[in-house]
Design a protein around this motif. Structure first.
Motif, PDB file in Angstrom:
ATOM      1  N   LEU A  26       7.739  -7.563   3.048  1.00 28.60           N
ATOM      2  CA  LEU A  26       6.527  -6.745   3.043  1.00 28.60           C
ATOM      3  C   LEU A  26       5.721  -6.967   4.315  1.00 28.60           C
ATOM      4  N   GLU A  27       4.952  -5.946   4.682  1.00 30.59           N
ATOM      5  CA  GLU A  27       4.037  -6.043   5.813  1.00 30.59           C
ATOM      6  C   GLU A  27       2.651  -6.382   5.281  1.00 30.59           C
ATOM      7  N   LEU A  28       2.056  -7.400   5.859  1.00 28.16           N
ATOM      8  CA  LEU A  28       0.749  -7.877   5.420  1.00 28.16           C
ATOM      9  C   LEU A  28      -0.245  -7.675   6.562  1.00 28.16           C
ATOM     10  N   PRO A  29      -1.082  -6.625   6.498  1.00 28.93           N
ATOM     11  CA  PRO A  29      -2.035  -6.366   7.588  1.00 28.93           C
ATOM     12  C   PRO A  29      -3.057  -7.493   7.723  1.00 28.93           C
ATOM     13  N   ASP A  30      -3.784  -7.484   8.840  1.00 28.16           N
ATOM     14  CA  ASP A  30      -4.826  -8.477   9.041  1.00 28.16           C
ATOM     15  C   ASP A  30      -5.939  -8.287   8.020  1.00 28.16           C
ATOM     16  N   SER A  31      -6.508  -9.400   7.580  1.00 30.64           N
ATOM     17  CA  SER A  31      -7.610  -9.421   6.602  1.00 30.64           C
ATOM     18  C   SER A  31      -7.223  -8.732   5.294  1.00 30.64           C
ATOM     19  N   ILE A  53       8.118 -14.019   8.626  1.00 33.78           N
ATOM     20  CA  ILE A  53       9.116 -13.657   9.626  1.00 33.78           C
ATOM     21  C   ILE A  53       8.472 -13.430  10.990  1.00 33.78           C
ATOM     22  N   SER A  54       7.307 -12.783  11.026  1.00 36.06           N
ATOM     23  CA  SER A  54       6.667 -12.502  12.305  1.00 36.06           C
ATOM     24  C   SER A  54       5.174 -12.361  12.111  1.00 36.06           C
ATOM     25  N   GLY A  55       4.457 -12.490  13.250  1.00 37.39           N
ATOM     26  CA  GLY A  55       3.019 -12.272  13.244  1.00 37.39           C
ATOM     27  C   GLY A  55       2.214 -13.542  13.397  1.00 37.39           C
ATOM     28  N   GLY A  56       1.286 -13.543  14.369  1.00 37.27           N
ATOM     29  CA  GLY A  56       0.364 -14.662  14.536  1.00 37.27           C
ATOM     30  C   GLY A  56       1.081 -15.975  14.743  1.00 37.27           C
ATOM     31  N   ASN A  86       8.051 -23.903 -14.951  1.00 36.33           N
ATOM     32  CA  ASN A  86       8.444 -23.509 -16.302  1.00 36.33           C
ATOM     33  C   ASN A  86       7.216 -22.966 -17.034  1.00 36.33           C
ATOM     34  N   THR A  87       7.292 -21.730 -17.459  1.00 39.79           N
ATOM     35  CA  THR A  87       6.130 -21.089 -18.072  1.00 39.79           C
ATOM     36  C   THR A  87       5.773 -21.758 -19.401  1.00 39.79           C
ATOM     37  N   GLU A  88       4.487 -21.880 -19.634  1.00 36.27           N
ATOM     38  CA  GLU A  88       3.993 -22.472 -20.876  1.00 36.27           C
ATOM     39  C   GLU A  88       3.425 -21.434 -21.831  1.00 36.27           C
ATOM     40  N   VAL A  89       2.990 -20.307 -21.287  1.00 31.42           N
ATOM     41  CA  VAL A  89       2.437 -19.237 -22.123  1.00 31.42           C
ATOM     42  C   VAL A  89       3.103 -17.926 -21.735  1.00 31.42           C
ATOM     43  N   LYS A  90       3.151 -17.024 -22.689  1.00 22.85           N
ATOM     44  CA  LYS A  90       3.708 -15.694 -22.440  1.00 22.85           C
ATOM     45  C   LYS A  90       2.635 -14.790 -21.853  1.00 22.85           C
ATOM     46  N   GLY A  91       3.029 -13.957 -20.913  1.00 24.89           N
ATOM     47  CA  GLY A  91       2.079 -13.022 -20.332  1.00 24.89           C
ATOM     48  C   GLY A  91       2.456 -12.638 -18.917  1.00 24.89           C
ATOM     49  N   VAL A  92       1.491 -12.058 -18.215  1.00 30.35           N
ATOM     50  CA  VAL A  92       1.713 -11.559 -16.857  1.00 30.35           C
ATOM     51  C   VAL A  92       1.304 -12.640 -15.856  1.00 30.35           C
ATOM     52  N   TYR A  93       2.261 -13.064 -15.063  1.00 30.09           N
ATOM     53  CA  TYR A  93       2.013 -14.032 -13.998  1.00 30.09           C
ATOM     54  C   TYR A  93       1.811 -13.278 -12.679  1.00 30.09           C
ATOM     55  N   THR A  94       0.904 -13.772 -11.881  1.00 34.21           N
ATOM     56  CA  THR A  94       0.528 -13.108 -10.629  1.00 34.21           C
ATOM     57  C   THR A  94       0.761 -14.048  -9.457  1.00 34.21           C
ATOM     58  N   PHE A  95       1.410 -13.546  -8.416  1.00 35.89           N
ATOM     59  CA  PHE A  95       1.515 -14.315  -7.177  1.00 35.89           C
ATOM     60  C   PHE A  95       1.092 -13.420  -6.016  1.00 35.89           C
ATOM     61  N   CYS A  96       0.291 -13.989  -5.131  1.00 32.25           N
ATOM     62  CA  CYS A  96      -0.340 -13.229  -4.057  1.00 32.25           C
ATOM     63  C   CYS A  96      -0.086 -13.884  -2.708  1.00 32.25           C
ATOM     64  N   PHE A  97       0.005 -13.032  -1.686  1.00 32.60           N
ATOM     65  CA  PHE A  97       0.077 -13.465  -0.299  1.00 32.60           C
ATOM     66  C   PHE A  97      -1.168 -12.934   0.412  1.00 32.60           C
ATOM     67  N   SER A  98      -1.856 -13.826   1.106  1.00 28.87           N
ATOM     68  CA  SER A  98      -3.125 -13.456   1.725  1.00 28.87           C
ATOM     69  C   SER A  98      -3.073 -13.722   3.228  1.00 28.87           C
ATOM     70  N   ASN A  99      -3.580 -12.732   3.978  1.00 26.72           N
ATOM     71  CA  ASN A  99      -3.738 -12.858   5.422  1.00 26.72           C
ATOM     72  C   ASN A  99      -5.202 -12.649   5.799  1.00 26.72           C
ATOM     73  N   PHE A 104      -6.719 -10.158  13.334  1.00 25.26           N
ATOM     74  CA  PHE A 104      -6.026  -9.233  14.237  1.00 25.26           C
ATOM     75  C   PHE A 104      -4.508  -9.323  14.161  1.00 25.26           C
ATOM     76  N   SER A 105      -3.944 -10.269  13.426  1.00 28.48           N
ATOM     77  CA  SER A 105      -2.492 -10.456  13.404  1.00 28.48           C
ATOM     78  C   SER A 105      -1.884  -9.878  12.130  1.00 28.48           C
ATOM     79  N   HIS A 106      -0.955  -8.943  12.294  1.00 30.61           N
ATOM     80  CA  HIS A 106      -0.162  -8.454  11.180  1.00 30.61           C
ATOM     81  C   HIS A 106       0.973  -9.447  10.910  1.00 30.61           C
ATOM     82  N   LYS A 107       1.314  -9.613   9.657  1.00 34.36           N
ATOM     83  CA  LYS A 107       2.393 -10.519   9.277  1.00 34.36           C
ATOM     84  C   LYS A 107       3.479  -9.735   8.528  1.00 34.36           C
ATOM     85  N   ILE A 108       4.698 -10.194   8.670  1.00 35.08           N
ATOM     86  CA  ILE A 108       5.816  -9.697   7.866  1.00 35.08           C
ATOM     87  C   ILE A 108       6.346 -10.878   7.056  1.00 35.08           C
TER      88      ILE A 108
END
Length: 212
Positions: A26-31, A53-56, A86-99, A104-108
């Motif tokens: 994925l491409e992760l824009p600045d901010s 892979i690239s950026g900053g 190992n999950t302890e509860v059932k439900g929706v797990y969320t994982f995020c990548f933040s730039n 000013f640097s785009h990341k891949i």
């Protein structure tokens, strides 16, 4: 016998390629921040591998939250990492990548999200009492070799993409530097020509001498 060999080897191949999971670049824009959501059952193991892979400076923030909003993993400015849980509860797990720390640097970013354990390649392999036959052992060996090949291909593909990004960035810097040097040489050359021309220009005496 050849048909059985082909059948078991095909099962090994499917076992190596059929584990549940997601690979994405994925491409992760600045901010910016990108989040992904996955519904999981209780008692399930998942693994998150990621690499910039690239950026900053090739770094990114990453965190994982459980369905209750509890942060179970958090790292800042990491180039790559791996996290298993190992999950302890059932439900929706969320994982995020933040730039968001970069203005000013785009990341891949590449990540691989795997859910659950890999199923056995042979029926009742985990509950067997007798030893594996020579054919079954060969298929297990092929299976392990295929996994190693897939991991190596992924590793070298990411390295190639990262090296290509660095080479393109270096090429851009060299190009800009070359253009700058050309402009400086052009300005210096014009300055030298004008300076030399001023040395050889004959200065006429001023008119208007007093008459007698």
């Amino acid at each position: 016998m050849p048909g059985a060999v082909r059948t078991l080897c095909l099962a090994a191949l499917l076992g190596a390629l059929g584990a549940g999971g997601t690979e994405l670049t994925l491409e992760l824009p600045d901010s910016a921040q990108r989040c992904f959501h996955q519904e999981l059952e209780s008692g399930v193991k998942f693994t998150l591998d990621y690499q910039v892979i690239s950026g900053g400076h090739y770094d990114v923030d990453c965190y994982v939250e459980d369905p209750n909003g509890k942060t179970i993993y958090q790292e800042t400015k990491k180039q790559y990492d791996s996290f298993s849980h190992n999950t302890e509860v059932k439900g929706v797990y969320t994982f995020c990548f933040s730039n968001e720390f970069s203005t000013f640097s785009h990341k891949i970013v590449y990540f691989d999200f795997q859910v659950g354990d890999e199923p056995p390649i042979l029926p009742d392999m985990n509950n067997r009492v007798t030893a594996l036959t020579q054919l079954e052992s060969a298929c297990v060996t092929i299976h392990e070799m295929l996994k190693a090949v897939i991991d190596s291909q992924t590793h070298y593909r990411l390295r190639e993409a990262q090296d290509r990004s660095r080479a393109e960035e270096l090429n851009g810097r060299v190009s800009y530097w070359s253009v700058g040097e050309t402009l400086i040489l052009f300005v210096v050359s014009i300055g030298q020509v004008m300076l030399l021309k001023s040395f050889f220009t004959e200065k006429r005496p001023s008119s208007g001498g007093a008459g007698t």
